[in-house]
Design a protein around this motif. Sequence first.
Motif, PDB file in Angstrom:
ATOM      1  N   SER A   1       8.977   5.318  28.092  1.00 38.15           N
ATOM      2  CA  SER A   1       7.838   5.225  27.172  1.00 38.15           C
ATOM      3  C   SER A   1       8.391   4.979  25.772  1.00 38.15           C
ATOM      4  CB  SER A   1       7.023   6.524  27.178  1.00 38.15           C
ATOM      5  OG  SER A   1       7.816   7.579  26.657  1.00 38.15           O
ATOM      6  N   GLY A   2       7.496   4.763  24.835  1.00 34.17           N
ATOM      7  CA  GLY A   2       7.930   4.631  23.444  1.00 34.17           C
ATOM      8  C   GLY A   2       8.511   5.952  22.947  1.00 34.17           C
ATOM      9  N   THR A   3       7.890   7.040  23.360  1.00 33.75           N
ATOM     10  CA  THR A   3       8.369   8.361  22.960  1.00 33.75           C
ATOM     11  C   THR A   3       9.801   8.572  23.464  1.00 33.75           C
ATOM     12  OG1 THR A   3       6.104   9.135  23.231  1.00 33.75           O
ATOM     13  CG2 THR A   3       7.794  10.832  23.044  1.00 33.75           C
TER      14      THR A   3
ATOM     15  N   ALA B   1       6.622   0.972  17.607  1.00 34.37           N
ATOM     16  CA  ALA B   1       5.707   1.093  18.756  1.00 34.37           C
ATOM     17  C   ALA B   1       4.480   0.198  18.571  1.00 34.37           C
ATOM     18  CB  ALA B   1       5.268   2.548  18.925  1.00 34.37           C
ATOM     19  N   GLN B   2       4.059   0.011  17.310  1.00 34.70           N
ATOM     20  CA  GLN B   2       2.832  -0.752  17.059  1.00 34.70           C
ATOM     21  C   GLN B   2       3.114  -2.179  16.579  1.00 34.70           C
ATOM     22  OE1 GLN B   2       0.221   1.568  14.514  1.00 34.70           O
ATOM     23  NE2 GLN B   2       0.500   3.408  15.746  1.00 34.70           N
TER      24      GLN B   2
ATOM     25  N   PHE C   1       2.734   1.074  25.847  1.00 33.65           N
ATOM     26  CA  PHE C   1       1.468   1.765  26.138  1.00 33.65           C
ATOM     27  C   PHE C   1       0.387   0.675  26.271  1.00 33.65           C
ATOM     28  CE2 PHE C   1      -2.371   4.122  24.983  1.00 33.65           C
ATOM     29  CZ  PHE C   1      -2.209   5.279  25.733  1.00 33.65           C
TER      30      PHE C   1
ATOM     31  N   ASP D   1      10.465   2.925  14.109  1.00 35.27           N
ATOM     32  CA  ASP D   1       9.475   3.168  15.158  1.00 35.27           C
ATOM     33  C   ASP D   1       8.536   1.968  15.130  1.00 35.27           C
ATOM     34  OD1 ASP D   1       7.326   3.844  16.727  1.00 35.27           O
ATOM     35  OD2 ASP D   1       7.150   5.904  16.007  1.00 35.27           O
TER      36      ASP D   1
ATOM     37  N   LYS E   1      -1.080  -1.283  23.305  1.00 35.01           N
ATOM     38  CA  LYS E   1      -0.181  -1.837  22.284  1.00 35.01           C
ATOM     39  C   LYS E   1      -0.204  -3.372  22.343  1.00 35.01           C
ATOM     40  CE  LYS E   1       1.636   2.012  20.690  1.00 35.01           C
ATOM     41  NZ  LYS E   1       0.459   2.881  20.413  1.00 35.01           N
TER      42      LYS E   1
ATOM     43  N   TYR F   1      -4.928   7.970  11.470  1.00 36.72           N
ATOM     44  CA  TYR F   1      -5.015   9.193  12.222  1.00 36.72           C
ATOM     45  C   TYR F   1      -5.786  10.195  11.384  1.00 36.72           C
ATOM     46  CZ  TYR F   1      -1.668   6.792  15.098  1.00 36.72           C
ATOM     47  OH  TYR F   1      -1.094   5.851  15.896  1.00 36.72           O
TER      48      TYR F   1
ATOM     49  N   SER G   1       1.440   8.903  11.161  1.00 35.87           N
ATOM     50  CA  SER G   1       1.814   8.172  12.374  1.00 35.87           C
ATOM     51  C   SER G   1       1.237   8.900  13.571  1.00 35.87           C
ATOM     52  CB  SER G   1       3.342   8.115  12.482  1.00 35.87           C
ATOM     53  OG  SER G   1       3.740   7.456  13.664  1.00 35.87           O
ATOM     54  N   PHE G   2       1.513   8.355  14.745  1.00 29.62           N
ATOM     55  CA  PHE G   2       1.203   9.060  15.990  1.00 29.62           C
ATOM     56  C   PHE G   2       2.208  10.199  16.135  1.00 29.62           C
ATOM     57  CE2 PHE G   2       1.742   9.350  20.713  1.00 29.62           C
ATOM     58  CZ  PHE G   2       0.495   9.885  20.972  1.00 29.62           C
TER      59      PHE G   2
ATOM     60  N   SER H   1       6.886   0.470  22.146  1.00 28.42           N
ATOM     61  CA  SER H   1       6.128   1.101  23.234  1.00 28.42           C
ATOM     62  C   SER H   1       5.329   0.036  23.976  1.00 28.42           C
ATOM     63  CB  SER H   1       5.159   2.123  22.623  1.00 28.42           C
ATOM     64  OG  SER H   1       4.098   2.400  23.518  1.00 28.42           O
TER      65      SER H   1
ATOM     66  N   VAL I   1       8.027   4.119  10.283  1.00 33.22           N
ATOM     67  CA  VAL I   1       7.134   3.595  11.325  1.00 33.22           C
ATOM     68  C   VAL I   1       6.506   2.316  10.780  1.00 33.22           C
ATOM     69  CG1 VAL I   1       5.027   4.042  12.655  1.00 33.22           C
ATOM     70  CG2 VAL I   1       6.618   5.904  12.170  1.00 33.22           C
TER      71      VAL I   1
ATOM     72  N   ALA J   1       4.164  11.323  18.301  1.00 34.06           N
ATOM     73  CA  ALA J   1       5.471  11.141  18.962  1.00 34.06           C
ATOM     74  C   ALA J   1       6.604  10.967  17.956  1.00 34.06           C
ATOM     75  CB  ALA J   1       5.414   9.932  19.892  1.00 34.06           C
ATOM     76  N   THR J   2       6.318  10.329  16.824  1.00 35.33           N
ATOM     77  CA  THR J   2       7.358  10.054  15.833  1.00 35.33           C
ATOM     78  C   THR J   2       8.053  11.341  15.396  1.00 35.33           C
ATOM     79  OG1 THR J   2       5.886   8.302  15.037  1.00 35.33           O
ATOM     80  CG2 THR J   2       7.784   8.827  13.661  1.00 35.33           C
TER      81      THR J   2
ATOM     82  N   GLY K   1       5.778   2.783  29.165  1.00 32.81           N
ATOM     83  CA  GLY K   1       7.013   1.996  29.075  1.00 32.81           C
ATOM     84  C   GLY K   1       7.416   1.869  27.624  1.00 32.81           C
TER      85      GLY K   1
HETATM   86  C1  LIG Z   1       3.823   4.914  16.019  1.00 29.61           C
HETATM   87  C2  LIG Z   1       4.004   5.348  17.438  1.00 29.61           C
HETATM   88  N1  LIG Z   1       5.137   5.933  17.813  1.00 29.61           N
HETATM   89  C3  LIG Z   1       5.358   6.314  19.075  1.00 29.61           C
HETATM   90  C4  LIG Z   1       4.411   6.099  20.057  1.00 29.61           C
HETATM   91  C5  LIG Z   1       4.694   6.602  21.426  1.00 29.61           C
HETATM   92  O1  LIG Z   1       4.698   5.613  22.399  1.00 29.61           O
HETATM   93  P1  LIG Z   1       4.354   5.969  23.919  1.00 29.61           P
HETATM   94  O2  LIG Z   1       2.910   6.281  23.998  1.00 29.61           O
HETATM   95  O3  LIG Z   1       4.744   4.749  24.679  1.00 29.61           O
HETATM   96  O4  LIG Z   1       5.193   7.141  24.295  1.00 29.61           O
HETATM   97  C6  LIG Z   1       3.209   5.467  19.720  1.00 29.61           C
HETATM   98  C7  LIG Z   1       2.135   5.155  20.663  1.00 29.61           C
HETATM   99  O5  LIG Z   1       1.672   5.667  21.548  1.00 29.61           O
HETATM  100  C8  LIG Z   1       2.990   5.089  18.379  1.00 29.61           C
HETATM  101  O6  LIG Z   1       1.852   4.496  18.012  1.00 29.61           O
END
Ligand SMILES: Cc1ncc(COP(=O)(O)O)c(C=O)c1O
Length: 519
Positions: A212-214, A312-313, A336, A310, A339, A463, A238-239, A334, A284, A241-242, A347
Amino acid sequence: MTTDTHYSALQLVFDTNVLVDALAARDLNGQYAAAVLDTVRQGEVEGWYAPHTLMAVYAQLETLLAAPKAYALVQELATVIKPLPQVGDELVQLDLPAGGRLDQMLSIHLAEDYLPNPLFVTDDPEFPQTAERRVVHSKLLAEQGVAPWQNPESRLPFIDLALQQRAIRPQLQRNIHRVLQHGQYILGPEVSELEQRLADYTGAEHCVTAASGTEALLISLMALSVGPGDEVITTPFSFIATTEVIVLLGARPVFADVEPDTANIDASAIEAQISSCTRAIMPVSLYGQPADMEAINAVAARYNLPVIEDAAQSFGAEYQGRKSTNLSTVGCTSFFPSKPLGGYGDGGAIFTNHANLAQVCRELRVHGQSERYLHTRIGVGGRMDSLQCAVVLAKLERFEQEVQRRQAIGARYNTLLDQAGIARVQQRPDRSSVFAQYTLFTEQRERVQAALQRAGIPTAVHYPLPLNLQPAYQRLCCPDCTPVAASLAQRVLSLPMGADLRPDQQQRIVEALTAAVNQ
Ligand SMILES: Cc1ncc(COP(=O)(O)O)c(C=O)c1O
């Protein structure tokens, strides 16, 4: 190619007789049928056929034309309209009425099983009808065009993934089928193929896919030896996960505030946060637009710190002519589903130009294994599986085109919002955005959201709470140190966005938005 086309909300399903007439250029009916087929060729509407229809068309054409000519016509036809998915056991499930035609019943079954809004095009007056089924003669369709048949959309999707799936369905099926055939579900050939394709796309020397992105972020931090007592400077906007991955490793997130107009980390606020414990900087590229990576890399270089983007987006976006994910020590993205390059599950991927770092990431994602059952590092179970890679490979075929469409849609939103005097996220001239989200600013968010909801327009908030104000994180970091992020969290609002959003849909969204804002 049909993937070049702009899809509408209607799907034409062609009966054998219409296709034979169109291709054999038979009498007046042939002209009408050919005109309908042209609307598909020009991308006005989607066109579909049941697989057996193609065989029937070929068989009939062969009786009317020379075989090579018939073959060439069918070949071209298959690039214009697409086959309905068929697994093969449909005949078992078919509920056949007395006196029906098997080919038509099977087409109806396949179409009604998969397409959201099929319109059957036939020249057969006996074509089976029901109250719900919509059937049209090609003459009527040629004369009236497809517009009268398009259902007025009541509720728009926030992202239309079903439409994208229809556009790439044949590639998807082929790729998934290949995995089912070879059976190498973990680290199969699709994994290295995707890594190579992604590395080529971004220009990065190495790509390592992750679960995953995480997981990609976590593995990158582990590869850079971030651990207990360390600090990582990042954005609070951010989301989760960062920042989650930093805390999971026992390190402390240190937040630098963001720019009020892009919502990306403010590069000029980073240096003040650097301490003797700082181990990395993690910007990010929010909403699809890269952060100011040149300025961030410059600060990092002064203190000999690695930078993890990061991304991911922002996969597909560019910064000063280079692709996001290939702008710093490491870039993570990511897949997801929502995305810009999304799969059908989890993934992610890590990008770097450092061979050693890539090798460490490769080992970390398989439990720190350097040889079979030899664990030289403490790692994680962080692989992306072959099926998911097969899906992303299929999506990649349309990706560059989707990036261009996203940018055109983003630019159109910009113009419409600027005309309406509505504040929005700004794009910097030295970079492009892939508009993972299209985000605006409003002081009356709740009211505007409710009004849009009533108008059938979904919205989202990316967010509502900065990371340093999240209950689980407040004690770890300074909750009041990033006032810009705190203010943005009150005002941001994201609109429906996707590569297949049509201009008329955008118009409808902005009209409703303008009315709501001026209420
Ligand atoms: C900025 C950011 N970082 C990390 C993630 C984590 O990615 P994932 O959902 O694939 O684990 C996301 C999205 O979900 C994200 O938007």
